[in-house]
Design a protein around this motif. Structure first.
Motif, mmCIF file in Angstrom:
data_model
loop_
_atom_site.group_PDB
_atom_site.id
_atom_site.type_symbol
_atom_site.label_atom_id
_atom_site.label_comp_id
_atom_site.label_asym_id
_atom_site.label_seq_id
_atom_site.Cartn_x
_atom_site.Cartn_y
_atom_site.Cartn_z
ATOM 1 N N UNK A 169 0.883 -1.165 0.000
ATOM 2 C CA UNK A 169 0.000 0.000 0.000
ATOM 3 C C UNK A 169 0.921 1.215 0.000
ATOM 4 N N UNK A 170 1.267 1.700 -1.202
ATOM 5 C CA UNK A 170 2.244 2.784 -1.302
ATOM 6 C C UNK A 170 1.811 4.056 -0.586
ATOM 7 N N UNK A 171 0.568 4.543 -0.763
ATOM 8 C CA UNK A 171 0.190 5.795 -0.091
ATOM 9 C C UNK A 171 0.327 5.739 1.425
ATOM 10 N N UNK A 172 0.084 4.579 2.015
ATOM 11 C CA UNK A 172 0.131 4.455 3.471
ATOM 12 C C UNK A 172 1.400 3.788 3.984
ATOM 13 N N UNK A 173 2.309 3.432 3.070
ATOM 14 C CA UNK A 173 3.581 2.859 3.482
ATOM 15 C C UNK A 173 3.452 1.558 4.240
ATOM 16 N N UNK A 174 2.608 0.643 3.747
ATOM 17 C CA UNK A 174 2.355 -0.633 4.425
ATOM 18 C C UNK A 174 2.636 -1.784 3.460
ATOM 19 N N UNK A 175 3.253 -2.834 3.986
ATOM 20 C CA UNK A 175 3.489 -4.065 3.228
ATOM 21 C C UNK A 175 2.576 -5.147 3.799
ATOM 22 N N UNK A 176 1.907 -5.900 2.920
ATOM 23 C CA UNK A 176 1.009 -6.980 3.338
ATOM 24 C C UNK A 176 1.568 -8.296 2.801
ATOM 25 N N UNK A 177 1.623 -9.323 3.661
ATOM 26 C CA UNK A 177 2.160 -10.618 3.240
ATOM 27 C C UNK A 177 1.187 -11.741 3.576
ATOM 28 N N UNK A 178 1.357 -12.869 2.881
ATOM 29 C CA UNK A 178 0.616 -14.095 3.188
ATOM 30 C C UNK A 178 1.598 -15.249 3.156
ATOM 31 N N UNK A 179 1.551 -16.124 4.180
ATOM 32 C CA UNK A 179 2.483 -17.246 4.224
ATOM 33 C C UNK A 179 1.769 -18.550 3.866
ATOM 34 N N UNK A 180 2.505 -19.665 3.941
ATOM 35 C CA UNK A 180 1.967 -20.942 3.470
ATOM 36 C C UNK A 180 0.862 -21.490 4.374
ATOM 37 N N UNK B 4 8.475 -3.342 10.894
ATOM 38 C CA UNK B 4 7.821 -3.728 12.146
ATOM 39 C C UNK B 4 6.447 -4.326 11.865
ATOM 40 N N UNK B 5 6.118 -5.437 12.535
ATOM 41 C CA UNK B 5 4.818 -6.067 12.357
ATOM 42 C C UNK B 5 3.728 -5.210 12.989
ATOM 43 N N UNK B 6 2.643 -4.985 12.234
ATOM 44 C CA UNK B 6 1.538 -4.157 12.708
ATOM 45 C C UNK B 6 0.325 -4.982 13.133
ATOM 46 N N UNK B 7 0.017 -6.046 12.390
ATOM 47 C CA UNK B 7 -1.175 -6.843 12.690
ATOM 48 C C UNK B 7 -1.094 -8.164 11.948
ATOM 49 N N UNK B 8 -1.942 -9.117 12.371
ATOM 50 C CA UNK B 8 -1.997 -10.423 11.713
ATOM 51 C C UNK B 8 -3.439 -10.902 11.669
ATOM 52 N N UNK B 9 -3.754 -11.696 10.613
ATOM 53 C CA UNK B 9 -5.099 -12.262 10.465
ATOM 54 C C UNK B 9 -4.973 -13.699 9.969
ATOM 55 N N UNK B 10 -5.618 -14.664 10.633
ATOM 56 C CA UNK B 10 -5.506 -16.080 10.231
ATOM 57 C C UNK B 10 -6.541 -16.469 9.177
ATOM 58 N N UNK C 174 -2.099 -13.789 7.228
ATOM 59 C CA UNK C 174 -1.876 -12.503 6.565
ATOM 60 C C UNK C 174 -1.324 -11.527 7.598
ATOM 61 N N UNK C 175 -0.262 -10.820 7.233
ATOM 62 C CA UNK C 175 0.340 -9.867 8.162
ATOM 63 C C UNK C 175 0.557 -8.519 7.480
ATOM 64 N N UNK C 176 0.475 -7.466 8.294
ATOM 65 C CA UNK C 176 0.768 -6.108 7.841
ATOM 66 C C UNK C 176 2.062 -5.652 8.494
#
Length: 472
Positions: A160-171, A184-190, A175-177
């Motif tokens: 998310x370029x405007x807000x400077x956030x990277x979002x990832x998904x693992x195996x 720095x980790x901001x949040x996670x969602x299973x 999902x993490x922000x």
């Protein structure tokens, strides 16, 4: 000379000079004082800029250089270097090392844009790996800025370029922000899915994220808190392979490749981001089945191209729809208007077809080592076989197209507008990625306006990034 006569002379010269190109105008400026005054007129250079580029922004040029002439000369010089591609003279190449696994995805967190014109500022690329880390890199310097702690092997990242956030998904489907400045980790969602497709968008300046899972569900989350807003089953038990957001961020297209009898679906972004447990999101089924690939055309609000086939690949077709909506007394109805359809010759046994859209109706396809260009009516405009091995990825923008290949090369092609206003593509040069002794070829590629970054599959399993920076 009388001042009124002098002004008349300058005005006449400006009128004449308006028919000159850049080189002739620069030559005219050294003839005399009056010619120089006329040739440096901001109006002339502004007209030249707007004829060549539809959007120009002087404010992002370095202080003291914010003139239309400087803008034109800097931008045209940069594009000339991107067209020529001479090693050392036009670009520098750096190898970005640090991952100890395969690089599965990458994206620009900060990029040089043709809309911002801060061409020499820092570009930052983030990469995700099976080694369980996300790493951020300064493209121009070739240095690592930060790395996340090791976690589960990663499958996907978006930014998310405007807000400077990277979002990832693992195996495992977590999902993490991450904070783009520090990692720095901001949040996670299973999401609890072995594979997730991710897209982000904003509704009324509020950022959202939608994830498509291997079980056919769509989770919409507020970003960057990753709090769940809605959950919709799009394809019961079938994996979501295609997930796209329209350029106007009003629509999401989801499709599965697991069942050729199922059709792609269109969902309203607003209804997904505002859904309650009792409400059904606004959606519609597109009247085609067997989706192989899809893309939106960047210059249209919501024009989507669907590449589809029957299960035997006896025929492969392209269908193009404009997506709009109409409000009735009781509900909102999605309208998918068919604006074009044609058969596409891609061969029966090509399992991977890469697809990109340009403008309002130019189509790029890549199968094996062939890159082809079509118009909206299905006429093939150009075909290229610049690579020795299959094309693994495409990156297309308003200036150029870059193809990555398993032959360990990138091919750079540039767009050109013809007199009939149609676009043509010209093949320019190769960028080489290193030695085949240590590498198995390029796997992905991304671009901003002044750089190209591509991932290289290493023989020892420790993939690297190749960063090519063009300097104005």
């Amino acid at each position: 000379m009388d001042s009124s006569l002098s002004q008349l002379t300058v005005d006449c010269l400006i009128c004449i000079f308006s028919y000159l190109d850049e080189d002739d105008l620069l030559r005219a400026s050294v003839v005399s004082k009056f010619w120089n005054e006329a040739a440096d007129t901001p109006w002339l250079w502004r007209q030249m800029c707007l004829r060549r580029w539809s959007f120009c922004n002087l404010s992002r040029l370095p202080a003291g250089m914010q003139t239309w002439k400087n803008y034109y000369l800097r931008r045209s010089k940069l594009e000339e270097k991107m067209e020529m591609g001479r090693a050392s003279a036009d670009y520098t190449c750096k190898t970005l090392r640090g991952h100890t696994g395969a690089i599965v995805d990458m994206a620009y967190l900060v990029g040089n844009s043709s809309l911002s014109e801060s061409w020499n500022s820092m570009s930052i690329v983030c990469s995700a790996s099976t080694d369980g880390t996300i790493r951020a890199w300064n493209v121009q310097e070739g240095s690592q800025l930060w790395s996340t702690p090791v976690q589960e092997p990663l499958r996907k990242i978006i930014v998310d370029q405007p807000n400077g956030v990277v979002i990832s998904a693992d195996r495992r489907g977590t999902i993490k922000a991450w904070k783009g400045l520090t990692g720095e980790e901001l949040a996670a969602f299973p999401a609890s899915s072995t594979a997730c497709r991710l897209i982000n968008y904003s509704i009324k300046d509020q950022p959202f994220l939608t994830a498509g899972t291997a079980g056919g569900s769509l989770y919409t989350l507020a970003s960057p808190t990753l709090s769940q807003v809605s959950h919709v089953v799009a394809f019961d038990t079938y994996k979501i392979d295609v997930l796209l957001a329209s350029p106007d961020k009003q629509w999401i297209v989801a499709a599965t490749q697991d069942n050729y009898d199922l059709s792609p679906k269109v969902f309203s972004c607003e209804s997904l981001s505002c859904a309650s447990g009792d409400e059904t999101p606004v959606s519609e089924v597109l009247p085609v089945s067997g989706c192989l690939a899809a893309c939106f055309f960047p210059s249209e609000a919501a024009r989507v191209l669907i590449l589809h086939s029957d299960g035997l690949r006896a025929t492969t077709a392209v269908s193009i729809f404009d997506i709009t909506s109409k409000k009735t007394k009781y509900k909102t109805v999605v309208i998918a208007e068919l604006v074009g359809t044609f058969q596409l010759d891609v061969g029966r046994w090509h399992s991977d077809i890469l697809l990109e859209g340009r403008g309002s109706g130019t189509i790029l396809t890549a199968t094996q080592n062939q890159l082809k260009v079509y118009n909206l009516q299905g006429a093939m405009l150009a075909s290229f076989e610049d690579h020795m091995k299959p094309i693994s990825a495409i990156c297309a923008d308003s200036f150029r197209v870059v193809t990555a290949s398993h032959d360990l090369s990138l091919r750079v092609l540039t767009w050109k507008k013809e007199k009939d206003k149609n676009l043509s593509l010209e093949s320019r040069y190769h960028l080489l990625g290193g030695s085949h002794m240590y590498s198995r070829g390029f796997t992905n590629v991304a671009c901003d306006y002044a750089s190209i970054v591509a991932s290289v599959a290493a023989v020892n399993g420790k993939d690297v990034l190749k960063a090519y920076s063009f300097n104005a």
